[in-house]
Motif scaffolding. Structure first.
Motif, short mmCIF file in Angstrom:
data_model
loop_
_atom_site.label_atom_id
_atom_site.label_comp_id
_atom_site.label_asym_id
_atom_site.label_seq_id
_atom_site.Cartn_x
_atom_site.Cartn_y
_atom_site.Cartn_z
N GLU A 158 25.18 -11.88 1.03
CA GLU A 158 25.76 -10.70 0.38
C GLU A 158 24.73 -10.18 -0.61
OE1 GLU A 158 28.47 -9.24 1.09
OE2 GLU A 158 29.65 -10.72 2.19
N PHE A 159 24.55 -8.88 -0.65
CA PHE A 159 23.51 -8.29 -1.51
C PHE A 159 24.11 -7.17 -2.34
CE2 PHE A 159 20.03 -5.25 -2.29
CZ PHE A 159 19.10 -6.09 -2.89
N ILE A 160 23.91 -7.25 -3.66
CA ILE A 160 24.40 -6.23 -4.59
C ILE A 160 23.20 -5.54 -5.23
CG2 ILE A 160 25.91 -5.75 -6.55
CD1 ILE A 160 27.07 -8.61 -6.13
N PRO A 161 22.85 -4.33 -4.79
CA PRO A 161 21.66 -3.66 -5.36
C PRO A 161 21.88 -3.28 -6.82
CG PRO A 161 22.88 -2.18 -3.91
CD PRO A 161 23.52 -3.53 -3.77
N VAL A 162 20.82 -3.47 -7.63
CA VAL A 162 20.91 -3.12 -9.06
C VAL A 162 19.78 -2.21 -9.51
CG1 VAL A 162 22.15 -5.23 -9.66
CG2 VAL A 162 19.66 -5.20 -9.79
N ALA A 163 18.70 -2.12 -8.71
CA ALA A 163 17.57 -1.28 -9.11
C ALA A 163 16.73 -0.93 -7.89
CB ALA A 163 16.70 -2.01 -10.13
N GLU A 164 15.98 0.15 -8.03
CA GLU A 164 15.03 0.55 -7.00
C GLU A 164 13.64 0.49 -7.61
OE1 GLU A 164 15.45 3.80 -3.58
OE2 GLU A 164 14.92 4.70 -5.50
N ILE A 165 12.71 -0.11 -6.90
CA ILE A 165 11.35 -0.25 -7.43
C ILE A 165 10.35 0.38 -6.47
CG2 ILE A 165 11.85 -2.31 -8.79
CD1 ILE A 165 10.64 -4.00 -6.54
N GLU A 166 9.23 0.81 -7.05
CA GLU A 166 8.18 1.44 -6.26
C GLU A 166 6.84 0.78 -6.55
OE1 GLU A 166 6.18 5.86 -5.49
OE2 GLU A 166 7.69 5.58 -7.07
N ASP A 167 6.17 0.33 -5.50
CA ASP A 167 4.83 -0.25 -5.63
C ASP A 167 3.81 0.87 -5.71
OD1 ASP A 167 5.28 -3.34 -5.03
OD2 ASP A 167 6.51 -2.20 -3.62
N VAL A 168 2.93 0.79 -6.70
CA VAL A 168 1.89 1.82 -6.89
C VAL A 168 0.57 1.14 -7.25
CG1 VAL A 168 3.54 3.59 -7.63
CG2 VAL A 168 2.49 2.08 -9.34
N PHE A 169 -0.49 1.93 -7.21
CA PHE A 169 -1.80 1.44 -7.63
C PHE A 169 -2.19 2.11 -8.94
CE2 PHE A 169 -1.73 0.48 -3.16
CZ PHE A 169 -2.32 -0.78 -3.11
N VAL A 170 -2.69 1.33 -9.88
CA VAL A 170 -3.06 1.85 -11.19
C VAL A 170 -4.41 1.27 -11.63
CG1 VAL A 170 -0.65 2.14 -11.94
CG2 VAL A 170 -1.86 -0.02 -12.42
N ALA A 171 -5.04 1.97 -12.54
CA ALA A 171 -6.31 1.51 -13.12
C ALA A 171 -6.52 2.24 -14.43
CB ALA A 171 -7.47 1.76 -12.16
N THR A 172 -7.50 1.79 -15.19
CA THR A 172 -7.85 2.51 -16.42
C THR A 172 -8.80 3.66 -16.08
OG1 THR A 172 -9.75 1.09 -16.85
CG2 THR A 172 -7.64 0.43 -17.84
N LYS A 173 -8.85 4.65 -16.93
CA LYS A 173 -9.77 5.77 -16.75
C LYS A 173 -11.22 5.27 -16.80
CE LYS A 173 -10.92 10.34 -18.66
NZ LYS A 173 -12.37 10.09 -18.73
N ALA A 234 -5.47 -5.09 -14.97
CA ALA A 234 -5.72 -3.66 -14.81
C ALA A 234 -6.05 -3.02 -16.15
CB ALA A 234 -4.49 -2.99 -14.20
N LYS A 235 -5.32 -3.38 -17.19
CA LYS A 235 -5.58 -2.81 -18.53
C LYS A 235 -6.93 -3.26 -19.07
CE LYS A 235 -1.65 -4.09 -20.51
NZ LYS A 235 -0.55 -4.19 -21.51
N THR A 236 -7.45 -4.38 -18.56
CA THR A 236 -8.75 -4.87 -19.00
C THR A 236 -9.88 -4.29 -18.15
OG1 THR A 236 -7.60 -6.94 -19.54
CG2 THR A 236 -9.97 -7.01 -19.62
N SER A 237 -9.53 -3.35 -17.25
CA SER A 237 -10.52 -2.66 -16.40
C SER A 237 -11.22 -3.59 -15.42
CB SER A 237 -11.57 -1.94 -17.27
OG SER A 237 -10.96 -0.94 -18.06
N LEU A 238 -10.45 -4.53 -14.87
CA LEU A 238 -11.01 -5.43 -13.87
C LEU A 238 -10.88 -4.89 -12.46
CD1 LEU A 238 -9.91 -8.95 -15.17
CD2 LEU A 238 -12.17 -7.92 -15.24
N GLY A 239 -10.12 -3.82 -12.28
CA GLY A 239 -9.96 -3.27 -10.94
C GLY A 239 -8.76 -2.37 -10.84
N VAL A 240 -8.43 -2.06 -9.59
CA VAL A 240 -7.25 -1.24 -9.27
C VAL A 240 -6.13 -2.19 -8.88
CG1 VAL A 240 -6.28 0.50 -7.73
CG2 VAL A 240 -8.65 0.71 -8.55
N ALA A 241 -5.04 -2.17 -9.61
CA ALA A 241 -3.97 -3.14 -9.40
C ALA A 241 -2.77 -2.53 -8.71
CB ALA A 241 -3.53 -3.74 -10.74
N CYS A 242 -2.20 -3.30 -7.80
CA CYS A 242 -0.94 -2.90 -7.17
C CYS A 242 0.19 -3.49 -8.00
CB CYS A 242 -0.87 -3.39 -5.73
SG CYS A 242 0.63 -2.86 -4.88
N VAL A 243 0.94 -2.63 -8.66
CA VAL A 243 2.00 -3.08 -9.57
C VAL A 243 3.29 -2.32 -9.27
CG1 VAL A 243 0.34 -3.64 -11.38
CG2 VAL A 243 1.41 -1.38 -11.35
N ILE A 244 4.35 -2.72 -9.91
CA ILE A 244 5.62 -2.01 -9.77
C ILE A 244 5.68 -0.94 -10.85
CG2 ILE A 244 8.13 -2.25 -9.95
CD1 ILE A 244 7.78 -5.07 -8.72
#
Length: 297
Positions: A158-173, A234-244
């Protein structure tokens, strides 16, 4: 055994009151029924347990030995009854919840904060682990409930949904600017260091499907053990991170991290509470399920 238990109860009451008439009042039966029960027990044990005197009845030596044990036994039963009543009155209970460290921090804990304000006497045990392990434990009955990404196969759950999440890629400028200076590239994924969760993680599997469907082949992958570390890397500028995306909203709003545009967005996922369809629903589990459903109406 049930008949003997009834006889022992009569014996214990007569011994405690010292009177057949008083025992009859306590047990709401007739005096002859009490006398008959004592006689039956004495015949079963082949021992005389009481002798009559002017004040009522008195235990024999054998009766005193037996009373020591029946009193202890019925006292323990009374403690058990009192404990159960206390559980019902206070709502005392215990829940074992399986959840990943990421979902625990960002979704479960806010729910538990509100839940425990309503039901403060329910003890919570949290198994911090991958969604795969949580589903296995739900299947074999060693967990009550889990907070997971929606399973592909809901036949057993049985599954009760509580949130929707989206995977994205982020990095520092800074990372993106420096990458452009040293690399002339058309495809970011072939040039950048791509920060991903380990291969056993459900989020990683979801992203790998996206890579496959869109013919994306990252050339430089750095695996990280947790979502929090991905964000920090990602915040330390080590690369492009796949995060929620929902878990880095502050960083995106402040400009600390930049959202990498994709030709085709990664499909969003549902997160929710999951439990086995064959599970025994304890009172505590019913309370949590009702609480979650009410909060999501």
């Amino acid at each position: 055994m049930n008949n003997l238990l009834s006889l022992y109860n009569v014996f214990n009451t007569v011994a405690a009151t010292g009177s057949i008439s008083q025992a009859a009042k306590v047990l709401y039966v007739s005096q002859p029924a009490i006398s008959k029960a004592i006689t039956n027990l004495e015949e079963c044990l082949n021992q005389v347990l009481f002798v009559r005197n002017s004040r009522g009845v008195k235990l024999t030596e054998e009766g005193q030995i037996l009373y020591k044990y029946t009193k202890e036994a019925f006292d323990i039963l009374k403690q058990g009854e009192d404990h159960i009543k206390r559980i019902q009155e206070l709502g005392i209970g215990h829940l074992k919840i399986g959840v990943s460290a990421t979902l625990c921090k960002y979704i479960l804990l806010p729910y538990l904060d509100r839940f425990l304000k309503t039901y403060p006497h329910i003890k919570i045990t949290i198994e911090s682990q991958s969604t795969i392990h949580t589903l296995k434990q739900l299947e074999n009955g060693t967990l009550d409930i889990g907070l997971v990404a929606k399973p592909a196969n809901l036949k057993m759950y049985e599954f009760i949904p509580v949130a929707e999440i989206e995977d994205v890629f982020v990095a520092t400028k800074d990372y993106l600017d420096n990458l452009r200076l040293r690399e002339k590239y058309e495809d970011l994924f072939s040039a950048a260091t791509i920060l991903l969760l380990d291969e056993e993680n459900i989020s990683r599997k979801h992203v790998e499907e996206y890579f496959k469907d869109n013919n994306i082949i990252p050339q430089h992958i750095l695996e990280v053990s947790s979502m929090d570390l991905l964000i920090e890397f990602a915040k330390t500028s080590l690369g492009v991170a796949c995060v929620i995306k929902e878990f880095v909203s502050d960083e995106l709003n402040s400009g600390r991290l930049i959202l990498i545009p994709l030709k085709k967005p990664i499909n969003k996922r549902e997160v929710g509470f999951c439990y086995s369809k064959s599970a025994y629903l304890s009172d505590s589990l019913k309370k949590l399920i009702d609480f979650v459903r009410l909060k999501n109406e």
